[in-house]
Design an enzyme around this catalytic site. Structure first.
Site, PDB file in Angstrom:
ATOM      1  N   LYS A  14      15.996   4.856 -16.794  1.00 37.38           N
ATOM      2  CA  LYS A  14      17.334   5.267 -16.343  1.00 37.38           C
ATOM      3  C   LYS A  14      18.345   4.127 -16.433  1.00 37.38           C
ATOM      4  CE  LYS A  14      17.963   6.045 -11.847  1.00 37.38           C
ATOM      5  NZ  LYS A  14      16.565   5.636 -11.719  1.00 37.38           N
ATOM      6  N   THR A  15      17.931   2.938 -16.004  1.00 37.22           N
ATOM      7  CA  THR A  15      18.848   1.793 -16.026  1.00 37.22           C
ATOM      8  C   THR A  15      19.181   1.379 -17.455  1.00 37.22           C
ATOM      9  OG1 THR A  15      18.067   1.007 -13.879  1.00 37.22           O
ATOM     10  CG2 THR A  15      19.163  -0.603 -15.292  1.00 37.22           C
ATOM     11  N   LYS A  31      25.982   0.566  -9.047  1.00 34.56           N
ATOM     12  CA  LYS A  31      24.717   1.006  -8.452  1.00 34.56           C
ATOM     13  C   LYS A  31      24.944   0.972  -6.940  1.00 34.56           C
ATOM     14  CE  LYS A  31      19.978   1.334  -8.427  1.00 34.56           C
ATOM     15  NZ  LYS A  31      19.093   2.124  -9.287  1.00 34.56           N
ATOM     16  N   GLY A  98      22.117   6.328  -9.792  1.00 29.40           N
ATOM     17  CA  GLY A  98      21.377   6.587  -8.573  1.00 29.40           C
ATOM     18  C   GLY A  98      20.100   5.765  -8.516  1.00 29.40           C
ATOM     19  N   GLY A 100      15.895   6.124  -8.328  1.00 22.82           N
ATOM     20  CA  GLY A 100      14.768   7.046  -8.438  1.00 22.82           C
ATOM     21  C   GLY A 100      15.204   8.420  -8.913  1.00 22.82           C
TER      22      GLY A 100
END
Length: 205
Positions: A14-15, A31, A98, A100
């Site tokens: 995701k990152t 973030k 977000g 997780g």
């Protein structure tokens, strides 16, 4: 323009996707809650992956333990105030990442999907391509949609698995934005090239 990047699980890329998107759009990155600092932060990671440091906003909360934010905050004796998680005003586009998956608790009374609903901004769901992704992805889509969260589309990370990717897009009735392959080496240059080759920026505007 604000785009929220969330995932079907943790440690799925995701990152990396968020960094690629932020750099490609020339956006700011935020973030809101970072949980786990021993191995560095996602904010630091996106800078190494091509996001200019002056385009990165400071986290609202930096928590020590790598676990769900609600528990990490309790371990650090920190109270997360949802009012501090209001979207910041910036000039130009903003990418918000977000922590997780969509159902991860921010506090004992608030999960990320509910926070996304408060924001009302379009969400990109990042999903892995490996075994189990159909279930995780469709459940995540259902959780977002049931709260009225607008879904911009789904972005995959990993080796191509055509049937799974197509099935999720069809059953979930979401736009398939593209797939980011695993990169070795992973750095700003390889990420920028892979993002440009696999995604159309018009889909994010």
């Amino acid at each position: 323009m604000t785009i929220v990047v969330t995932g079907t699980d943790t440690d799925i890329g995701k990152t990396v996707f968020a960094a690629g998107l932020t750099a490609a759009l020339g956006a700011r990155y935020w973030k809101p809650v970072q949980a786990g600092l021993a191995d560095g932060s996602d904010t630091a990671s996106v800078v190494t992956l091509g996001v200019p440091a002056d385009h990165v906003l400071p986290e609202a909360y930096r928590l020590t333990t790598p676990c769900s934010p609600h528990l990490a905050a309790e371990i650090d004796d920190v109270t997360i105030d949802p009012e501090r998680l209001t979207l910041p005003g910036v000039d130009g586009p903003l990418v918000v990442e977000g922590a997780g998956g969509v159902m991860v608790p921010v506090t004992r009374d608030l999960i990320f999907a509910d926070l996304f609903a408060r924001w009302g901004k379009p969400v990109v769901l990042v999903a892995r391509t490996g075994l189990g992704t159909i279930n995780h992805s469709l459940l995540s889509i259902e959780a977002l949609r049931s709260r009225g969260v607008p879904i911009l589309g789904i972005a995959f990370v990993g080796d191509a698995v055509e049937d799974s990717e197509a099935t999720i897009a069809a059953l979930g009735k979401v736009r398939r934005l593209g797939r980011l392959p695993r990169l070795d080496p992973l750095n700003a240059a390889t990420l920028a090239a892979a993002f440009a080759a696999n995604f159309h920026l018009e889909a994010f505007r």
